[in-house]
Design an enzyme around this catalytic site. Structure first.
Site, PDB file in Angstrom:
ATOM      1  N   LYS A 185       0.824  -1.214   0.000  1.00 30.88           N
ATOM      2  CA  LYS A 185       0.000   0.000   0.000  1.00 30.88           C
ATOM      3  C   LYS A 185       0.848   1.251   0.000  1.00 30.88           C
ATOM      4  O   LYS A 185       0.469   2.262  -0.597  1.00 30.88           O
ATOM      5  CB  LYS A 185      -0.970   0.010   1.194  1.00 30.88           C
ATOM      6  CG  LYS A 185      -2.111  -0.975   0.995  1.00 30.88           C
ATOM      7  CD  LYS A 185      -3.332  -0.607   1.805  1.00 30.88           C
ATOM      8  CE  LYS A 185      -4.485  -1.527   1.473  1.00 30.88           C
ATOM      9  NZ  LYS A 185      -5.639  -1.384   2.339  1.00 30.88           N
TER      10      LYS A 185
ATOM     11  N   LYS B 152      -3.302 -10.919  -7.068  1.00 29.55           N
ATOM     12  CA  LYS B 152      -4.567 -11.341  -6.451  1.00 29.55           C
ATOM     13  C   LYS B 152      -5.726 -10.470  -6.941  1.00 29.55           C
ATOM     14  O   LYS B 152      -5.518  -9.289  -7.269  1.00 29.55           O
ATOM     15  CB  LYS B 152      -4.431 -11.369  -4.927  1.00 29.55           C
ATOM     16  CG  LYS B 152      -4.650 -10.066  -4.265  1.00 29.55           C
ATOM     17  CD  LYS B 152      -4.678 -10.154  -2.756  1.00 29.55           C
ATOM     18  CE  LYS B 152      -4.779  -8.718  -2.282  1.00 29.55           C
ATOM     19  NZ  LYS B 152      -4.851  -8.436  -0.929  1.00 29.55           N
TER      20      LYS B 152
ATOM     21  N   LYS C 115     -10.099  -4.891  -6.086  1.00 31.92           N
ATOM     22  CA  LYS C 115     -10.870  -3.830  -6.744  1.00 31.92           C
ATOM     23  C   LYS C 115      -9.976  -2.896  -7.545  1.00 31.92           C
ATOM     24  O   LYS C 115     -10.440  -2.191  -8.420  1.00 31.92           O
ATOM     25  CB  LYS C 115     -11.681  -3.062  -5.710  1.00 31.92           C
ATOM     26  CG  LYS C 115     -10.785  -2.416  -4.677  1.00 31.92           C
ATOM     27  CD  LYS C 115     -11.532  -1.537  -3.738  1.00 31.92           C
ATOM     28  CE  LYS C 115     -10.616  -0.732  -2.855  1.00 31.92           C
ATOM     29  NZ  LYS C 115      -9.612  -1.440  -2.081  1.00 31.92           N
TER      30      LYS C 115
HETATM   31  P1  TYM Z   1      -9.741  -6.936   3.199  1.00 27.11           P
HETATM   32  O1  TYM Z   1     -10.817  -5.964   3.462  1.00 27.11           O
HETATM   33  O2  TYM Z   1      -8.664  -6.560   2.241  1.00 27.11           O
HETATM   34  O3  TYM Z   1     -10.345  -8.316   2.688  1.00 27.11           O
HETATM   35  C1  TYM Z   1     -11.397  -8.935   3.393  1.00 27.11           C
HETATM   36  C2  TYM Z   1     -11.286 -10.444   3.340  1.00 27.11           C
HETATM   37  O4  TYM Z   1     -11.268 -10.917   1.989  1.00 27.11           O
HETATM   38  C3  TYM Z   1     -10.119 -11.723   1.773  1.00 27.11           C
HETATM   39  N1  TYM Z   1      -9.647 -11.502   0.397  1.00 27.11           N
HETATM   40  C4  TYM Z   1      -9.373 -12.490  -0.468  1.00 27.11           C
HETATM   41  N2  TYM Z   1      -9.462 -13.830  -0.354  1.00 27.11           N
HETATM   42  C5  TYM Z   1      -9.158 -14.562  -1.441  1.00 27.11           C
HETATM   43  N3  TYM Z   1      -8.744 -14.029  -2.620  1.00 27.11           N
HETATM   44  C6  TYM Z   1      -8.646 -12.687  -2.787  1.00 27.11           C
HETATM   45  N4  TYM Z   1      -8.280 -12.172  -3.949  1.00 27.11           N
HETATM   46  C7  TYM Z   1      -8.969 -11.849  -1.672  1.00 27.11           C
HETATM   47  N5  TYM Z   1      -8.993 -10.510  -1.486  1.00 27.11           N
HETATM   48  C8  TYM Z   1      -9.408 -10.317  -0.218  1.00 27.11           C
HETATM   49  C9  TYM Z   1      -9.099 -11.229   2.795  1.00 27.11           C
HETATM   50  O5  TYM Z   1      -8.121 -12.189   3.065  1.00 27.11           O
HETATM   51  C10 TYM Z   1      -9.977 -10.942   3.984  1.00 27.11           C
HETATM   52  O6  TYM Z   1     -10.243 -12.107   4.723  1.00 27.11           O
HETATM   53  N6  TYM Z   1      -7.190  -6.222   7.397  1.00 27.11           N
HETATM   54  C11 TYM Z   1      -8.342  -6.871   6.797  1.00 27.11           C
HETATM   55  C12 TYM Z   1      -9.664  -6.461   7.403  1.00 27.11           C
HETATM   56  C13 TYM Z   1      -9.718  -6.624   8.863  1.00 27.11           C
HETATM   57  C14 TYM Z   1      -9.848  -7.838   9.580  1.00 27.11           C
HETATM   58  C15 TYM Z   1      -9.837  -7.481  10.957  1.00 27.11           C
HETATM   59  C16 TYM Z   1      -9.975  -9.173   9.191  1.00 27.11           C
HETATM   60  C17 TYM Z   1      -9.627  -5.607   9.774  1.00 27.11           C
HETATM   61  N7  TYM Z   1      -9.716  -6.139  11.029  1.00 27.11           N
HETATM   62  C18 TYM Z   1      -9.938  -8.464  11.949  1.00 27.11           C
HETATM   63  C19 TYM Z   1     -10.080 -10.138  10.201  1.00 27.11           C
HETATM   64  C20 TYM Z   1     -10.055  -9.788  11.561  1.00 27.11           C
HETATM   65  C21 TYM Z   1      -8.356  -6.527   5.320  1.00 27.11           C
HETATM   66  O7  TYM Z   1      -7.802  -5.547   4.889  1.00 27.11           O
HETATM   67  O8  TYM Z   1      -9.092  -7.397   4.571  1.00 27.11           O
END
Ligand code: TYM
Length: 336
Positions: A118, A200, A203
């Site tokens: 990022k 991966k 968006k």
């Molecule tokens: P975030 O918002 O980027 O993504 C949310 C969830 O989607 C999964 N994910 C994917 N899984 C498979 N293939 C992909 N291409 C893909 N893109 C996204 C992510 O692994 C995630 O599970 N930091 C976290 C959000 C968060 C969180 C938490 C998660 C904040 N606090 C506490 C768990 C527990 C994040 O940025 O995910």
């Protein structure tokens, strides 16, 4: 004889409402959330505090947060069985986040790949929040003392850091936090971009990304244009190293149909990519259709969605406050 009351195990996870939910979020995370809501006490939230580490348009953030709630419910998260809430409505997240910042090392934060990615992407805005984000994520998790954190593969490193921070804190103050396990699904944990299978799905590359609310014809177009390879054998075979595009499509198809790779290879034997890609597209369209329709229906009932997130915040705060109070006492803050 009276039955002993055994506390249910807990699960918790969240997604940032920084963009529209996509197939990676669904297969990597949400799909696995509802499956255990009978055996686990589940907490799922919209991680809005995290989104402002990158500039957001306020009106869009508000809209997406509500849409995400509707989509959680449409994906099968029954608000009667799952606590659904908005992160910023539960002030304990920010408070424990600050405390855990003081127990998370600069070196640890510097190693986080999401920070490196990022900060490379947003060089004009490498702010403190972007750097300390994992300490807030640790707080999100540890407040609820969960056993399992269901996430996609890209969040594994943050979950491991959460475990390290919890163990460090417990090592100083005694057993304050449960040390949770990440739960990463076998298929769907790493959905790749349809038009750049080495990165991966996210968006930030919309042409390679399938959004949950997208129209079926747009989804099908993306699948028909999906990058496979120029392999002359034109054969549907699971070989992630040499055929990453095909392997990605096979993983998506496996995740939405429950078929094994061997079954998929047999199904498309001798048929080539031209036949395979639209079938995967159709399978995804049919998986997403009820989710899209139900989300659209729910979004018309704002009062209902409001009642869900209000009740969710109340339940979440109750649990979070217990942990926060314990932490404040342990570190030596004077009680109010
Ligand atoms: P975030 O918002 O980027 O993504 C949310 C969830 O989607 C999964 N994910 C994917 N899984 C498979 N293939 C992909 N291409 C893909 N893109 C996204 C992510 O692994 C995630 O599970 N930091 C976290 C959000 C968060 C969180 C938490 C998660 C904040 N606090 C506490 C768990 C527990 C994040 O940025 O995910």
């Amino acid at each position: 004889m009276e039955e002993a009351v055994v506390a249910k195990k807990r699960m918790l996870s969240g997604i940032q409402p920084s963009g529209d939910l996509h197939l990676g979020n669904y297969l990597g995370a949400i799909k696995n959330w509802g499956a255990r809501s009978d055996t686990y006490e589940c907490f799922y939230f919209m991680a809005d505090l995290h989104t402002i580490t990158v500039r957001q348009t306020p009106a869009d953030l508000r809209r997406r947060t509500l849409e995400q709630l509707a989509q959680y419910i449409a994906c099968g998260l029954d608000p009667e069985k799952n606590t659904l809430f908005v992160q910023s409505h539960v002030h304990q997240h920010a408070e424990l986040g600050w405390v855990l910042n003081c127990y998370t090392m600069f070196g640890e934060l510097s190693r986080m790949t999401q920070f490196k990615d990022k900060s490379a992407k947003h060089q004009e805005n490498i702010n403190g929040g972007l750097f300390t984000y994992p300490a807030l994520m640790a707080a999100d998790i540890l407040l609820y003392q969960p056993d399992l954190v269901p996430v996609g593969h890209d969040q594994k490193q943050h979950c491991e850091l959460t475990r390290d921070v919890a163990q460090r804190f417990n090592g100083i103050y005694g057993d304050v936090f449960k040390v949770p396990e990440p739960f990463i699904p076998e298929t769907g944990a790493r959905v790749m971009s349809l038009n750049a299978p080495e990165t991966k799905m996210s968006k930030s590359i919309p042409e390679g990304c399938v959004f949950l609310m997208e129209r079926p014809e747009d989804i099908q177009r993306k699948f028909k244009r999906a990058i496979t390879d120029s392999d002359t054998e034109n054969c549907v075979r699971f070989d992630p190293e040499n055929k990453p595009g095909v392997a990605n499509l096979m993983s998506i198809y496996a995740a939405v149909t429950g078929k094994s790779f061997a079954e998929i290879e047999a199904e498309f034997a001798g048929q080539g990519y031209g036949k395979f890609k639209p079938v995967v597209g159709d399978a995804v369209i049919e998986t997403l259709r009820p989710i899209r329709e139900e989300s659209q229906r729910l979004l018309k009932d704002k009062a209902y969605l409001e009642s869900v997130y209000r009740a969710g915040a109340e339940k979440a705060s109750y649990v979070a406050e217990k942990t926060l109070r314990k932490v404040y006492k342990k570190v030596g803050f004077l009680a109010r």
